[in-house]
Design a protein around this motif. Structure first.
Motif, PDB file in Angstrom:
ATOM      1  N   SER A 154       0.840  -1.195   0.000  1.00 28.32           N
ATOM      2  CA  SER A 154       0.000   0.000   0.000  1.00 28.32           C
ATOM      3  C   SER A 154       0.879   1.250   0.000  1.00 28.32           C
ATOM      4  O   SER A 154       2.078   1.191   0.302  1.00 28.32           O
ATOM      5  CB  SER A 154      -0.900   0.014   1.228  1.00 28.32           C
ATOM      6  N   GLU A 155       0.257   2.375  -0.313  1.00 26.94           N
ATOM      7  CA  GLU A 155       0.993   3.636  -0.242  1.00 26.94           C
ATOM      8  C   GLU A 155       1.432   3.931   1.187  1.00 26.94           C
ATOM      9  O   GLU A 155       2.522   4.492   1.398  1.00 26.94           O
ATOM     10  CB  GLU A 155       0.143   4.775  -0.807  1.00 26.94           C
ATOM     11  N   ASP A 156       0.608   3.573   2.164  1.00 26.46           N
ATOM     12  CA  ASP A 156       1.016   3.781   3.557  1.00 26.46           C
ATOM     13  C   ASP A 156       2.256   2.960   3.896  1.00 26.46           C
ATOM     14  O   ASP A 156       3.158   3.435   4.600  1.00 26.46           O
ATOM     15  CB  ASP A 156      -0.117   3.405   4.504  1.00 26.46           C
ATOM     16  N   GLU A 157       2.320   1.723   3.392  1.00 29.21           N
ATOM     17  CA  GLU A 157       3.507   0.900   3.638  1.00 29.21           C
ATOM     18  C   GLU A 157       4.743   1.510   2.978  1.00 29.21           C
ATOM     19  O   GLU A 157       5.832   1.519   3.560  1.00 29.21           O
ATOM     20  CB  GLU A 157       3.277  -0.512   3.122  1.00 29.21           C
ATOM     21  N   LEU A 158       4.574   2.005   1.756  1.00 26.12           N
ATOM     22  CA  LEU A 158       5.706   2.647   1.082  1.00 26.12           C
ATOM     23  C   LEU A 158       6.156   3.875   1.859  1.00 26.12           C
ATOM     24  O   LEU A 158       7.362   4.098   2.041  1.00 26.12           O
ATOM     25  CB  LEU A 158       5.326   3.032  -0.347  1.00 26.12           C
ATOM     26  N   ARG A 159       5.198   4.653   2.331  1.00 30.80           N
ATOM     27  CA  ARG A 159       5.547   5.861   3.107  1.00 30.80           C
ATOM     28  C   ARG A 159       6.327   5.479   4.364  1.00 30.80           C
ATOM     29  O   ARG A 159       7.323   6.122   4.710  1.00 30.80           O
ATOM     30  CB  ARG A 159       4.281   6.626   3.470  1.00 30.80           C
ATOM     31  N   GLN A 160       5.889   4.425   5.042  1.00 27.93           N
ATOM     32  CA  GLN A 160       6.580   3.993   6.252  1.00 27.93           C
ATOM     33  C   GLN A 160       8.001   3.540   5.935  1.00 27.93           C
ATOM     34  O   GLN A 160       8.940   3.849   6.682  1.00 27.93           O
ATOM     35  CB  GLN A 160       5.802   2.866   6.921  1.00 27.93           C
ATOM     36  N   ARG A 161       8.163   2.823   4.827  1.00 31.89           N
ATOM     37  CA  ARG A 161       9.498   2.336   4.466  1.00 31.89           C
ATOM     38  C   ARG A 161      10.419   3.497   4.095  1.00 31.89           C
ATOM     39  O   ARG A 161      11.593   3.516   4.492  1.00 31.89           O
ATOM     40  CB  ARG A 161       9.397   1.352   3.303  1.00 31.89           C
ATOM     41  N   ILE A 162       9.897   4.449   3.330  1.00 28.46           N
ATOM     42  CA  ILE A 162      10.727   5.593   2.952  1.00 28.46           C
ATOM     43  C   ILE A 162      11.071   6.420   4.173  1.00 28.46           C
ATOM     44  O   ILE A 162      12.226   6.862   4.342  1.00 28.46           O
ATOM     45  CB  ILE A 162      10.018   6.427   1.866  1.00 28.46           C
TER      46      ILE A 162
END
Length: 636
Positions: A154-162
């Motif tokens: 998800s975009e939230d997961e990508l945001r957390q990883r970045i």
């Protein structure tokens, strides 16, 4: 910054220097611990300045030190390999006039290698654009936001990883806009404190704080510490959104040898995004009282620590702003105060609080058109995680309309591309059209145009000469380039393929003539001349004395600075500064022969002398340019 597929003699950069290997996913964070086109009509200088200002506001980033330290950005790709990543080697980089390095040469395959590079760069005074291995792998291999596709996050997961990746490297404590911004924490306690407060006993610790919703899952938490003995032994109170039913909570953690004992007090309201809260904690003997916005919310009794300093604490991806610190003694005398308009020299910063050498994230290299929306999301997320850095994506050569789309949609202040024109049987004249397309897109959207220049020999590409390095720089500057990057610094091992021959440093680590030439060019020509040109806005790029100019060059047109040109072929980059003063960069069109030209100039025109960093009279307008050389003129 690898060779390109659409040049006559080029190869896709993705066919070179690729480093494989899947990487571990980002860990969950413990809230109480550390991380587990042709030359388009250019805008007037006023319009261009407005466009740049608007673009800067839109990006949500300052661009970081590479765009704001007053120096012309000079960088390199393919730095020393891990076994040669030493302070001596990075001082060698600095001595050659390079201000920053990109990841690569295995640094982007392992977090430990990357952090080692940052520690070395810290000591040598070199900046780093980090290629994080986790983010590199996710952006190349995962679909984002489309559950119908395989390997989707998800975009939230990508945001957390970045956010987690940025927080691995970025300086966690910074004074920003008159406030302290703590963007992350790691290690035992993650506490920083007033350096001279170790003997304090009883006091009132008052400050303002704005917790930010950057914790895993979007929680916000702002922590403060008192009676601090060290990072593992202190009282730490936290204003948090992690109460029940979305309400706020005051968490109280007593850290003893790094292990916290936690209790909490529910608060009758939610924390509002963008709002600052005034906090006062008074420690008197074994009794601690805390007020938020003047309201008493807690009284606690504990005897673990009788003295110690005061400070702040964030962990993992937690972040918050702090301001208006005032610490007073029992009688009201001020023990310490800080409004964060200056530096942080009065504070003892936490261990593992990031790296001063961190300049930003090199998120991706050469995305296709279909990947640009993902690049836009990734850059926006990196900007939000750490606004005072450069979120960087490099574009393909010959990208055409892709440059316009990238400049419009990707909120980075830089539009970067690579094209390597020193081919085995001459030069790639498509270089001029490529630069014209990048220039047009950058000007339209207020971006700084950056380029990689060829500084290595490889398949069907010649080893550049000193004149070749100068020529690429001069032509790029004529098109309004605001940042020059060398490909490569260290010579890639020929075993990788593509017949790499000679860069600035050999595979074995020996300096080549290219190192000596680049050092001279960077320090005596590019750095001073580039600094002069940072404040200029490109208005045209023209050819004079060229019978059949390549696409991407307009015919010569007179202006108030240069009204006529005669003699050998030259490229003229036309510029204005913020006051409307006309400037022209005259670049030799040839990388092999001198250019003798005569310019008709107004009385009082000046020429810039880079190696002496001064302006002198341009005299009668006669120029004798060495192969690849250029000179900057201005009207008085």
């Amino acid at each position: 910054m690898t060779p390109e597929s659409d040049q006559p003699h080029g190869l896709s950069r993705r066919s070179i220097l690729q480093i494989g290997g899947a990487l571990a996913a980002a860990g969950v964070v413990n809230p109480f611990g550390g991380a587990s086109a042709a030359n388009a009509a250019a805008p007037t200088s006023t319009a261009a300045a407005a466009a740049v200002a608007a673009a800067g506001a839109a990006t949500g980033t300052t661009g970081g030190p590479l765009l704001n330290d007053g120096r012309f950005p000079i960088g390199l790709f393919w730095p020393p390999p891990p076994t040669e990543t030493t302070v001596e080697r990075y001082r060698e980089i600095a001595e050659a006039g390079f201000g920053y390095v990109h990841g690569g040469n295995y640094s982007n395959s392992d977090v430990q290698i990357t952090t080692h590079m940052l520690r070395v760069a810290d000591e040598a005074g070199v900046r780093v654009l980090v290629e994080d291995p986790d983010i590199k792998w996710v952006l190349k291999n995962m679909n984002v936001g489309d559950p119908a596709q395989p390997n989707t996050i998800s975009e939230d997961e990508l945001r957390q990883r970045i956010t987690a990746a940025v927080n691995r490297y970025a300086p966690a404590w910074r004074a920003v806009g008159g406030r302290l911004h703590i963007s992350s924490g790691s290690g035992n306690g993650s506490i920083g404190w007033v350096a001279e407060g170790s003997a304090w006993t009883d006091y009132t610790f008052a400050f303002d704080t704005e917790p930010l919703r950057t914790g895993v899952g979007g929680y916000a938490q702002a922590g403060w510490a008192f009676r601090v003995k060290d990072e593992g032994n202190a009282y730490v109170w936290l204003l948090s959104t992690q109460g029940s039913n979305g309400k706020a909570v005051l968490k109280k953690a007593v850290f003893v040898n790094g292990a916290p004992t936690v209790t909490q007090v529910a608060l009758p309201y939610q924390l509002e995004p963008g709002k600052s809260y005034h906090v006062e904690t008074t420690v008197s003997g074994s009794t601690f009282t805390t007020r938020i916005d003047g309201v008493l919310v807690d009284t606690t009794t504990d005897t673990k620590f009788a003295s110690g300093s005061a400070g702040f604490r964030e962990a993992g991806p937690e972040s918050a702003y702090f301001d208006n610190v005032v610490i007073t003694g029992p009688g009201g005398a001020t023990l310490f105060e800080d409004d964060f308009d200056g530096g942080l020299s009065a504070w003892r910063l936490p261990a593992g609080s990031g790296y001063a050498s961190f300049a930003g994230m090199h998120l991706y290299d050469e995305p296709g058109v279909g990947q640009l929306p993902l690049m836009a999301k990734a850059v926006a997320m990196a900007n939000a995680a750490y606004p005072d850095a450069l979120s960087y994506v490099n574009m393909l050569p010959g990208f055409g309309a892709g440059y316009e789309q990238a400049a419009r949609d990707i909120q980075s202040p830089v539009l970067s591309f690579d094209r390597y024109p020193i081919v085995a049987n001459g030069e790639d004249l498509g270089y001029f059209q490529n630069w014209a397309e990048v220039r047009a897109a950058a000007l339209k959207h207020g971006r700084d145009s950056w380029v990689y220049i060829q500084s290595v020999g490889y398949a069907n590409h010649a080893i550049p000469t000193k004149a070749d390095i100068l020529w690429q720089i001069s032509i790029s500057l004529a098109y309004g380039c605001k940042g020059i990057q060398y490909f490569t610094y260290w010579t890639p091992d020929p075993a990788r393929g593509e017949a790499f021959t000679t860069g600035l440093i050999t595979v074995e680590g020996k300096r080549t003539a290219l190192y000596r030439w680049s050092k001279e060019i960077n320090t005596t020509f590019l750095a001073p001349l580039g600094k002069q040109m940072l404040g200029l806005t490109s208005t045209a790029v023209q050819a004079a004395g060229i019978a059949s100019p390549p696409a991407g060059l307009d015919p010569f047109a007179a202006d108030g600075l240069v009204s006529a040109v005669s003699g050998d072929p030259v490229v003229l980059g036309r510029f204005t500064d913020s006051d409307g003063t006309l400037h022209t960069l005259v670049a030799n069109y040839s990388r092999h022969e001198r250019a003798r030209v005569r310019l008709t100039l107004p009385a009082g025109a000046d020429a810039y002398v880079p190696d002496e960093d001064r302006w002198e009279s341009a005299g009668d307008g006669q120029l004798n340019l060495k192969a690849g050389e250029s000179v900057l003129l201005r009207a008085r």
